[in-house]
Every structure is written in C-alpha cells, then in structure tokens.
Scaffold this motif. Structure first.
Motif, mmCIF file in Angstrom:
data_model
loop_
_atom_site.group_PDB
_atom_site.id
_atom_site.type_symbol
_atom_site.label_atom_id
_atom_site.label_comp_id
_atom_site.label_asym_id
_atom_site.label_seq_id
_atom_site.Cartn_x
_atom_site.Cartn_y
_atom_site.Cartn_z
ATOM 1 N N ALA A 1 -79.455 78.011 -34.297
ATOM 2 C CA ALA A 1 -80.663 77.780 -33.508
ATOM 3 C C ALA A 1 -81.615 76.831 -34.238
ATOM 4 N N ARG A 2 -81.710 76.968 -35.560
ATOM 5 C CA ARG A 2 -82.618 76.124 -36.331
ATOM 6 C C ARG A 2 -82.197 74.654 -36.280
ATOM 7 N N VAL A 3 -80.911 74.384 -36.500
ATOM 8 C CA VAL A 3 -80.471 72.992 -36.537
ATOM 9 C C VAL A 3 -80.485 72.370 -35.139
ATOM 10 N N LEU A 4 -80.264 73.169 -34.104
ATOM 11 C CA LEU A 4 -80.420 72.636 -32.748
ATOM 12 C C LEU A 4 -81.861 72.215 -32.503
ATOM 13 N N HIS A 5 -82.800 72.983 -33.021
ATOM 14 C CA HIS A 5 -84.206 72.615 -32.899
ATOM 15 C C HIS A 5 -84.493 71.329 -33.681
ATOM 16 N N GLU A 6 -83.973 71.235 -34.890
ATOM 17 C CA GLU A 6 -84.197 70.040 -35.704
ATOM 18 C C GLU A 6 -83.552 68.803 -35.086
ATOM 19 N N ALA A 7 -82.481 68.998 -34.317
ATOM 20 C CA ALA A 7 -81.813 67.886 -33.656
ATOM 21 C C ALA A 7 -82.390 67.606 -32.276
ATOM 22 N N ALA A 8 -83.562 68.200 -31.964
ATOM 23 C CA ALA A 8 -84.239 68.006 -30.675
ATOM 24 C C ALA A 8 -83.352 68.466 -29.524
ATOM 25 N N ALA A 9 -82.555 69.523 -29.777
ATOM 26 C CA ALA A 9 -81.647 70.045 -28.755
ATOM 27 C C ALA A 9 -81.895 71.530 -28.535
ATOM 28 N N ASP A 10 -83.141 71.990 -28.723
ATOM 29 C CA ASP A 10 -83.417 73.421 -28.607
ATOM 30 C C ASP A 10 -83.369 73.920 -27.176
ATOM 31 N N GLU A 11 -83.279 73.003 -26.187
ATOM 32 C CA GLU A 11 -83.137 73.465 -24.807
ATOM 33 C C GLU A 11 -81.711 73.905 -24.494
ATOM 34 N N LEU A 12 -80.768 73.609 -25.395
ATOM 35 C CA LEU A 12 -79.375 73.969 -25.172
ATOM 36 C C LEU A 12 -79.110 75.395 -25.638
ATOM 37 N N ASP A 13 -78.428 76.161 -24.793
ATOM 38 C CA ASP A 13 -78.049 77.531 -25.139
ATOM 39 C C ASP A 13 -76.811 77.492 -26.034
ATOM 40 N N PRO A 14 -76.882 78.062 -27.238
ATOM 41 C CA PRO A 14 -75.722 78.024 -28.138
ATOM 42 C C PRO A 14 -74.462 78.647 -27.547
ATOM 43 N N GLU A 15 -74.605 79.550 -26.586
ATOM 44 C CA GLU A 15 -73.442 80.208 -25.998
ATOM 45 C C GLU A 15 -72.865 79.452 -24.812
ATOM 46 N N THR A 16 -73.435 78.316 -24.469
ATOM 47 C CA THR A 16 -72.895 77.505 -23.378
ATOM 48 C C THR A 16 -71.518 76.972 -23.748
ATOM 49 N N VAL A 17 -70.575 77.105 -22.831
ATOM 50 C CA VAL A 17 -69.210 76.655 -23.074
ATOM 51 C C VAL A 17 -69.060 75.227 -22.569
ATOM 52 N N VAL A 18 -68.499 74.363 -23.423
ATOM 53 C CA VAL A 18 -68.250 72.971 -23.038
ATOM 54 C C VAL A 18 -66.750 72.719 -23.113
ATOM 55 N N GLY B 1 -74.249 62.538 -22.275
ATOM 56 C CA GLY B 1 -73.984 61.835 -23.520
ATOM 57 C C GLY B 1 -75.029 62.125 -24.577
ATOM 58 N N GLY B 2 -76.297 62.193 -24.153
ATOM 59 C CA GLY B 2 -77.365 62.480 -25.107
ATOM 60 C C GLY B 2 -77.281 63.888 -25.667
ATOM 61 N N GLN B 3 -76.900 64.845 -24.826
ATOM 62 C CA GLN B 3 -76.760 66.222 -25.302
ATOM 63 C C GLN B 3 -75.622 66.328 -26.308
ATOM 64 N N ALA B 4 -74.477 65.713 -25.998
ATOM 65 C CA ALA B 4 -73.343 65.739 -26.919
ATOM 66 C C ALA B 4 -73.713 65.081 -28.245
ATOM 67 N N GLN B 5 -74.494 64.012 -28.170
ATOM 68 C CA GLN B 5 -74.917 63.312 -29.385
ATOM 69 C C GLN B 5 -75.784 64.212 -30.262
ATOM 70 N N ARG B 6 -76.680 64.952 -29.655
ATOM 71 C CA ARG B 6 -77.570 65.829 -30.423
ATOM 72 C C ARG B 6 -76.817 67.035 -30.990
ATOM 73 N N VAL B 7 -75.808 67.507 -30.265
ATOM 74 C CA VAL B 7 -74.999 68.600 -30.807
ATOM 75 C C VAL B 7 -74.248 68.114 -32.048
ATOM 76 N N ALA B 8 -73.770 66.857 -32.021
ATOM 77 C CA ALA B 8 -73.098 66.297 -33.197
ATOM 78 C C ALA B 8 -74.058 66.192 -34.376
ATOM 79 N N VAL B 9 -75.307 65.794 -34.105
ATOM 80 C CA VAL B 9 -76.313 65.734 -35.171
ATOM 81 C C VAL B 9 -76.579 67.136 -35.705
ATOM 82 N N ALA B 10 -76.686 68.120 -34.806
ATOM 83 C CA ALA B 10 -76.905 69.502 -35.237
ATOM 84 C C ALA B 10 -75.751 69.994 -36.098
ATOM 85 N N ARG B 11 -74.545 69.575 -35.785
ATOM 86 C CA ARG B 11 -73.385 69.960 -36.599
ATOM 87 C C ARG B 11 -73.518 69.403 -38.013
#
Length: 549
Positions: free
Chosen positions: A440-457, A466-476
């Motif tokens: 949750a912390r790194v998703l917030h730091e990657a400006a992706a805190d609106e994404l639910d960590p339990e969402t299945v992709v 594309g922008g969401q996938a990019q921010r998840v990669a940054v969070a990783r």
C-alpha cells in the motif's frame, strides 16, 4: 548437434547418469542375448540328436528365465531412458530460462517471443524422443555391437570378418541420410518459427488490422506459411521412411551374406551345426542397434535441432557473463555510492550504440538522463544491469560486478511486464509472503493509491490502462527498494503514459525518495521531469554532455 553433443553432458548433468545406467543395461542385455542364442542352439541341436523333452526340460526352464530377464531389461532400459531424459530436459530447460534471464530484455527485444517459447516449450518436449528412443539405441550400438562381434569371432572367424566388412555400410548410409534429414529439419523448424511468430503478431495486432481492413491479407499469409510447414514436415517424414527402408535393406542383405556362407559351409561339412546356428542367431542382433539408431534418428531430429538452438542461447549468455567478469578494475573507488558510468562503450550487431559515456547519479539527488531516440539510453541501463557487454566501468553502490550491480539496483523498464494475478502479487513480485502495508505504501508513492491491491489483472496487465500499468511497475521497483534496502532507483520513461497531474505527484514522490539518500536516475523526455531534477544529463548520439541544474 552431433549424435551425442558434449554440451548436453555439460548443461544437463542428468545425462551422465543416464549414459552410465544405459551402458550397464546394454551390457546386461548383450549377455542375455548371447545366453538366449546359446540355449536355443543347445536345445535345437540336442533335439535333432534325438533327446526327448524330459531331458531338455532343464535347459528349457533356463531359457524361460533368460527370456524373462530380457523382458525386464527391456523395461529397465525404457524406464531409465524416460526418467533420465525427463530430468535432463528439465535441467536443460532451466539452463535455457536462466540464460534468457541473464541476457535480459535487450536480447529478447531483438527476437520474437515465439522463438524463445518454441525452443523452451515444444523444442524441449521433442527431446523426449531423443532420450527415450535414440539415445538407448546409440548406447546399445556402442556397447552391444562390439561385444557381439567379438562373441561371433570367438565361435566363427569367417562370419566375424563378414560382419566387419558389412557393418560400416550402415553408418555410411546413416551419415548421408543424416545430412539430408538435418537440412530438412532446419527448414521445418524455420517454417514452424515463422508460423508461430506470424500467428502471434496477427493476434497482437488484430484490432489495428480490423480497423484498417487488412485482416484478410494476414489470413492468406498464415495459410501460406502453414502450407510451407506442411510441405517441410512431409519431406522429413518421406526421408524417414526412405532411410528406414535403406537401412533395413542393407542390414538384411548383410545378414543374408552371413547366412549363405554358413549354409554353404554346413553343406560342405566344414562347420558344425551348433556353431552355425549360434552365429546365425547372433548376426541379426549385431545389426539391430545400428538399424534402430538410424530409424530413431528421425524421431529425435526435431529435439536435436531444438537442443542446438538452446545451446546457442546458453553459450551467448556465458559469453556475456565472461565479458562482465573480465571488466577492468575501475578507477572509481569501490566505496563510491550512487551509480557511476566511467568511459562506457557499448557495441553490438556491428555498430556502436554508446561511445565513451561518463556520468554519475549521486545519492540524495534526482538525476534525469535525456537523449534523442536511438542514442542509447536503454542500452546504458541494460549495461548497468549486466544484460549487455560493454567496455569501461559501471559502479553501482560500490559494486562493479554484474550480479552486485543488480543487487544494488531497483529498476522499472519502459514496458511494465506485468503478470496475470493481483496487483499486490505484481508489486511484490517473487515474494512468498508480500507485506500488505508495504504494498500500500509503495502504491501511494507511485501515485497509484487509487488501485486496489487485490484487483486481478491479466497477462501483460490487461484490464488496466497504460498509465496504471506503468505506475504498478514503478511501485514494484519501490517495493524492491524498500524491502531489500537498495540504495539506487532506476526508472526508464516512468511517466510517458501519465497525465500532467499524476506525473507531478509521481515526480514529487521520487524527489522525496531521493531526499532519503537514494540515488534516483530517471530516463525521460518529459520536461516536467527534467525541471524537477537536481541534475540533468544529456546524451547525444555517440557522445554525451552533462549539465548540472
């Protein structure tokens, strides 16, 4: 690939055990064959001499035992070959996948995914035929044939001489047929690669093809490539049947020559019946392994071709590792923090991608690398990660070796590279027990805190923008930075798919991370990212000029 490529022993150690066990079983099989021929000869000769069934019962019982032993040995050969082959194929596939990982995204980007998956998937499965059918016969040829020739020579020198003269005819035919089959198999494999690559390209680009009304032309192209694959496959099968006929004919004529010479000498009284019958029973067995090698070669040809391609990939990875190990001693002190490029030159495919690049990304500072397309930005990052051979020195947090640099770096590339699963699983990639709070912390730091960590992709991040996938990669990358204590963060075009407001939030987060003492290097064309940087490095084609902001 040769009948038994030494590289197979090197890259798949289970092959050694399979060969040793196969040699022992082949020797036992040969002994059982000799015993069978001896007992059958004894029974027939004694029956002709007038002995009755009760007198032959002991020999018949022993003959039954030998037959049972031969059956058990046949089962053991198949079991050892299958199990040993499964282990060897697993080891080779593991080495192949590891080699692809060492070569990295720079290598895979120059190839279609179908080429790699075809070798690692279907190609490795085709090796089952090599281990289950071809290799046991090859071992039998090396062990059984000489022993049988010696045994025949012990009883009848003339028949042994005929064997020695006629046996080489089969290997000669096998070599000639093998050359033709290898060429045909290479063409078949190339056609299969084209078919697989073309089909995947069409599936990936189907929306664009439909939009421009060009899907039917691709349908015709796939039909054409499929027809080429069918033609090449039928040619391989035709060669298989023809070569089988040639080998059978050569072996049958050779055995016939031995049978005729034995018959003539039996009629002339110069040869005893027991000797003649014993040799006549063993002669076909001496030719059998060679015939089977030729017949089973075609079943293993596809696996042999795939193994040769796998060896090429593994050796290429070893060459890259060897070049990395031979990197000179850096003039930069090993205690230097941050990411340092010192007179780095990268050349591949006959051209120089980066020439004499030197720059430093310091801890506590956001550094941006800017360059026109094709100047070598991603190549530099691939070199830092140890995926590309280079001249010069790259130091990451005091580590100059490729493995050490990778341990010191947290990285996100231009392509998010997401896998099927939850967002949390993608962020904490490889972790058996992800830290939910840290995710949750790194998703917030990657400006992706609106994404639910339990969402299945889906695979490739399907179901996300594309922008969401990019921010998840940054969070990783940030999760790795936090969980493993890395001190260097490298991001390649992390904001190319973001709107201005989200980009501003992400850049602010990167500045806060840099303020914690982390060396942050961002490759970006975006002006908003460059204006927020503490240092901007401009890389021109084949040269670089650094500006400190």
């Amino acid at each position: 690939m040769r009948p038994l490529d030494p590289r197979l022993l090197r890259y798949a150690s289970a092959t050694r055990g399979t060969l040793a066990a196969g040699a022992v079983l082949a020797a036992l099989q040969t002994a059982s064959i000799v015993a069978f021929a001896w007992l059958v000869t004894d029974v027939i000769v004694r029956a002709i001499a007038g002995e009755r069934l009760p007198e032959l019962s002991g020999t018949l019982v022993l003959l039954g035992v030998v037959i049972a032993v031969r059956a058990v040995l046949l089962w053991a050969v198949d079991a050892v070959a299958s199990r040993g082959g499964a282990r060897a194929v697993g080891q080779l596939r593991e080495r192949l996948v590891t080699a692809v990982g060492r070569l990295g995204p720079g290598w895979t980007s120059r190839r279609t995914s179908a080429d790699v998956t075809l070798v690692a998937g279907r190609g490795m499965e085709a090796l089952d035929g090599y281990f289950a059918k071809y290799l046991p016969q090859l071992i039998g040829t090396a062990v059984a044939t000489p022993l049988l020739v010696v045994t025949i020579g012990w009883r009848d020198v003339t028949s042994a001489i005929v064997l020695l003269v006629t046996l080489p005819l089969i290997p000669v035919f096998m070599v000639l047929v093998g050359w033709a089959t290898q060429a045909a198999q290479q063409r078949q494999w190339t056609a299969l690669s084209r078919l697989s690559s073309g089909f995947l390209d069409v599936v990936a680009g189907l929306p664009t093809l439909k939009l421009f009304g060009r899907q039917h032309r691709q349908e015709a192209r796939i039909r054409e490539v499929s027809e080429q694959y069918r033609v090449h496959t039928m040619r391989v099968l035709r060669m298989s049947f023809l070569s089988g006929f040639v080998l059978e004919l050569a072996a049958s004529l050779s055995v016939a020559v031995i049978a005729v010479t034995i018959g003539l000498r039996l009629l002339g009284g110069s040869l005893d019946l027991s000797v003649g019958l014993f040799v006549l029973l063993l002669a076909p067995e001496a030719f059998l392994p060679l015939r089977n090698v030729g017949a089973s070669y075609h079943a293993a040809a596809e696996g042999i071709e795939a193994a040769a391609r796998a060896f090429a990939v593994i050796e290429e990875a070893e060459a890259v590792d060897g070049a990395a190990q031979q990197e000179g001693t850096s003039r930069v002190a090993s205690e230097t923090s941050g990411l340092v490029f010192e007179d780095v030159t990268v050349a591949y495919d006959g051209r120089t991608a980066v020439d004499g690049f030197s720059a430093t990304a310091l801890p506590g500072e956001l550094t941006v690398l800017r360059a026109p397309s094709g100047a070598g930005k991603s190549t530099l990052l691939a070199a830092a990660l140890g995926f590309v051979a280079f001249e010069g020195n790259i130091v990451a947090d005091g580590r100059v070796d490729a493995g050490g640099r990778r341990e010191a770096l947290a990285w996100a590339g231009q392509r998010p590279g997401l896998l099927a699963g939850t967002i949390a699983e993608n962020v904490a990639l490889g972790e058996e027990h992800p830290d939910a709070e840290l995710v949750a912390r790194v998703l917030h730091e990657a400006a992706a805190d609106e994404l639910d960590p339990e969402t299945v992709v889906g695979a490739g991040g399907s179901g996300m923008s594309g922008g969401q996938a990019q921010r998840v990669a940054v969070a990783r990358a940030l999760y790795r930075l936090r969980s493993r204590g890395c001190r260097i963060l490298v991001l390649d075009e992390p904001t190319s798919a973001l709107d201005a407001r989200t980009e501003e939030r992400l850049v602010a987060g990167l500045r806060r991370i840099a303020a914690e003492g982390v060396a942050v290097l961002v490759v970006s064309h975006r002006e908003a990212v460059a204006s927020a940087a503490g240092r901007v490095i401009t890389l021109e084609a084949r040269q670089e000029v650094a500006h400190v902001g």
